[in-house]
Scaffold this motif. Structure first.
Motif, mmCIF file in Angstrom:
data_model
loop_
_atom_site.group_PDB
_atom_site.id
_atom_site.type_symbol
_atom_site.label_atom_id
_atom_site.label_comp_id
_atom_site.label_asym_id
_atom_site.label_seq_id
_atom_site.Cartn_x
_atom_site.Cartn_y
_atom_site.Cartn_z
ATOM 1 N N UNK A 22 -11.884 4.920 0.287
ATOM 2 C CA UNK A 22 -12.104 6.246 0.407
ATOM 3 C C UNK A 22 -11.291 7.639 0.875
ATOM 4 N N UNK A 23 -10.700 6.959 2.488
ATOM 5 C CA UNK A 23 -10.354 7.992 2.731
ATOM 6 C C UNK A 23 -8.926 8.476 2.354
ATOM 7 N N UNK A 24 -8.450 7.926 1.189
ATOM 8 C CA UNK A 24 -7.855 9.048 0.544
ATOM 9 C C UNK A 24 -7.494 10.460 -0.543
ATOM 10 N N UNK A 25 -8.594 10.002 -0.011
ATOM 11 C CA UNK A 25 -9.723 11.427 -0.795
ATOM 12 C C UNK A 25 -9.803 12.310 0.339
ATOM 13 N N UNK A 26 -10.523 12.203 1.039
ATOM 14 C CA UNK A 26 -10.922 12.393 2.269
ATOM 15 C C UNK A 26 -10.226 13.030 3.096
ATOM 16 N N UNK A 27 -9.086 12.052 3.500
ATOM 17 C CA UNK A 27 -7.809 12.692 4.235
ATOM 18 C C UNK A 27 -6.929 13.275 3.450
ATOM 19 N N UNK A 28 -7.420 13.640 2.379
ATOM 20 C CA UNK A 28 -6.101 14.826 1.309
ATOM 21 C C UNK A 28 -6.975 16.202 1.427
ATOM 22 N N UNK A 29 -8.621 15.938 1.680
ATOM 23 C CA UNK A 29 -9.088 17.472 1.583
ATOM 24 C C UNK A 29 -9.071 18.090 3.117
ATOM 25 N N UNK A 30 -9.173 17.204 4.587
ATOM 26 C CA UNK A 30 -9.880 17.044 5.577
ATOM 27 C C UNK A 30 -9.044 16.891 6.719
ATOM 28 N N UNK A 31 -8.024 16.150 6.643
ATOM 29 C CA UNK A 31 -6.759 16.016 7.585
ATOM 30 C C UNK A 31 -5.675 15.932 6.316
ATOM 31 N N UNK A 32 -5.216 17.019 6.063
ATOM 32 C CA UNK A 32 -3.774 16.242 5.529
ATOM 33 C C UNK A 32 -2.186 16.227 5.691
ATOM 34 N N UNK B 193 1.519 14.437 1.397
ATOM 35 C CA UNK B 193 1.217 13.400 2.465
ATOM 36 C C UNK B 193 0.624 12.259 1.468
ATOM 37 N N UNK B 194 0.290 10.948 2.118
ATOM 38 C CA UNK B 194 -0.233 9.834 1.332
ATOM 39 C C UNK B 194 -1.034 8.830 2.368
ATOM 40 N N UNK B 195 -1.380 7.581 2.445
ATOM 41 C CA UNK B 195 -1.745 6.130 2.953
ATOM 42 C C UNK B 195 -2.749 6.924 4.658
ATOM 43 N N UNK B 196 -3.854 7.381 4.133
ATOM 44 C CA UNK B 196 -4.307 7.605 4.950
ATOM 45 C C UNK B 196 -5.396 6.513 5.806
ATOM 46 N N UNK B 197 -5.236 5.454 5.563
ATOM 47 C CA UNK B 197 -6.091 4.352 6.166
ATOM 48 C C UNK B 197 -5.817 4.060 7.302
ATOM 49 N N UNK B 198 -6.541 3.067 8.162
ATOM 50 C CA UNK B 198 -5.887 3.208 9.935
ATOM 51 C C UNK B 198 -4.906 2.040 9.533
ATOM 52 N N UNK C 298 0.724 -1.272 0.303
ATOM 53 C CA UNK C 298 -0.314 -0.116 0.231
ATOM 54 C C UNK C 298 1.351 1.264 -0.114
ATOM 55 N N UNK C 299 2.049 1.690 1.117
ATOM 56 C CA UNK C 299 2.812 2.188 0.813
ATOM 57 C C UNK C 299 3.689 2.506 -0.467
ATOM 58 N N UNK C 300 3.641 1.004 -0.812
ATOM 59 C CA UNK C 300 4.876 1.373 -2.315
ATOM 60 C C UNK C 300 3.973 1.744 -3.196
ATOM 61 N N UNK C 301 2.714 1.654 -3.217
ATOM 62 C CA UNK C 301 2.030 2.131 -4.314
ATOM 63 C C UNK C 301 1.573 3.676 -4.732
ATOM 64 N N UNK C 302 1.722 4.218 -3.187
ATOM 65 C CA UNK C 302 1.796 5.516 -3.278
ATOM 66 C C UNK C 302 2.633 6.111 -3.224
ATOM 67 N N UNK D 299 -7.916 -3.070 4.102
ATOM 68 C CA UNK D 299 -7.077 -1.795 3.785
ATOM 69 C C UNK D 299 -8.038 -0.924 2.448
ATOM 70 N N UNK D 300 -8.404 -2.178 1.458
ATOM 71 C CA UNK D 300 -8.822 -1.459 0.306
ATOM 72 C C UNK D 300 -10.433 -1.072 0.969
ATOM 73 N N UNK D 301 -11.076 -1.454 2.285
ATOM 74 C CA UNK D 301 -12.332 -1.290 2.292
ATOM 75 C C UNK D 301 -12.575 0.237 2.481
ATOM 76 N N UNK D 302 -10.797 0.624 3.144
ATOM 77 C CA UNK D 302 -10.680 2.255 3.792
ATOM 78 C C UNK D 302 -10.414 3.517 2.249
#
Length: 262
Positions: A205-215, A187-192, A23-27, A200-203
């Protein structure tokens, strides 16, 4: 390189093969490709983590990969397939001349070495003036950082236990002391901190939300900096002062008469 540093790098290599590591390597791969594609020069260098092709999008003709003596044959073969020349070296004594490299990429090297300051000093030494460095690191001010802190108490860590994670403000202070000016950060990788690819795939949607609300709470950061050399200035063409002609100044009276005539 001492045995403790080798153990740290081995621990990181093993962790990068886990679902969270993928997951980290992909980002980081996507972020590095975006950053390096627009950096021009002749010599680019990636230090460590041969599982990540940090220079895949670089247009520089010479792309080098420096790995440790503990890197296995498969990892070094990956580096060669990426049109990089693999070399085993100690990161605190890089086998490159001073002011010879245009770009250096450090993916998670500073966190898993016993002498991060010396590694940075070596990077500053080999960079040309206005050369660029890109650093990837784990963010201690994130859900993953909190989980790691709890794991060290319970002896059930999420990230490799041998790492000493560096906050972005602290890293920028280190860079500033070496005249490396940070220009951009991501910054990236906002999944728990989940251990399976399914969760990890279930979360996702947190990538776009994290980049907007808690970057600033992403588990991973990427910092881009430029080597500044004090006293440097651009040199223009040497004009011949005797032959160059400056436009003659117009007397104030003539200027007034012209305005009145208009």
């Amino acid at each position: 390189m001492d045995s403790a540093a080798e153990k740290s790098i081995i621990a990181l290599d093993n962790w990068l093969q886990s679902p969270a590591g993928a997951y980290v390597r992909a980002f980081e791969q996507a972020c590095l490709e975006e950053l390096t594609a627009d950096i021009f020069g002749y010599n680019a260098l990636q230090i460590g983590v041969p599982q990540l092709d940090a220079l895949a999008a670089s247009r520089m003709p010479n792309r080098w990969q420096v790995a440790t003596r503990t890197s296995n044959a498969d990892e070094l073969a990956f580096a060669s397939n990426g049109r990089q020349i693999a070399a085993a070296a100690d990161f605190t004594e890089l086998p490159f001349a001073s002011s010879s490299i245009d770009l250096v990429v450090l993916p998670h090297v500073l966190e898993f070495t016993a002498e991060p300051h010396q590694v940075l000093r070596e990077v500053e030494r080999i960079l040309i003036p206005e050369g660029q460095v890109i650093i990837c690191g784990f963010n201690p001010a994130s859900l993953w950082g909190m989980r790691q802190g709890i794991g060290r108490v319970t002896r059930n860590g999420y990230l490799p236990d041998t790492g000493e994670f560096i906050s972005m403000p602290r890293l920028k202070d280190w860079l500033k002391l070496l005249n490396l000016s940070a220009t951009r950060s991501h910054f990236g990788c906002y999944a728990p901190p989940c251990r399976t690819a399914h969760w990890l795939s279930r979360f996702a949607m947190m990538e776009s939300a994290g980049g907007r609300w808690w970057p600033y709470l992403g588990a991973v950061y990427v910092v881009h900096a430029i080597k500044r050399v004090k006293g440097m200035h651009l040199i223009g063409p040497a004009w011949n002062k005797k032959t160059s002609k400056r436009p003659a100044a117009v007397p104030a009276a003539n200027r007034i008469e012209r305005i009145e005539s208009e």
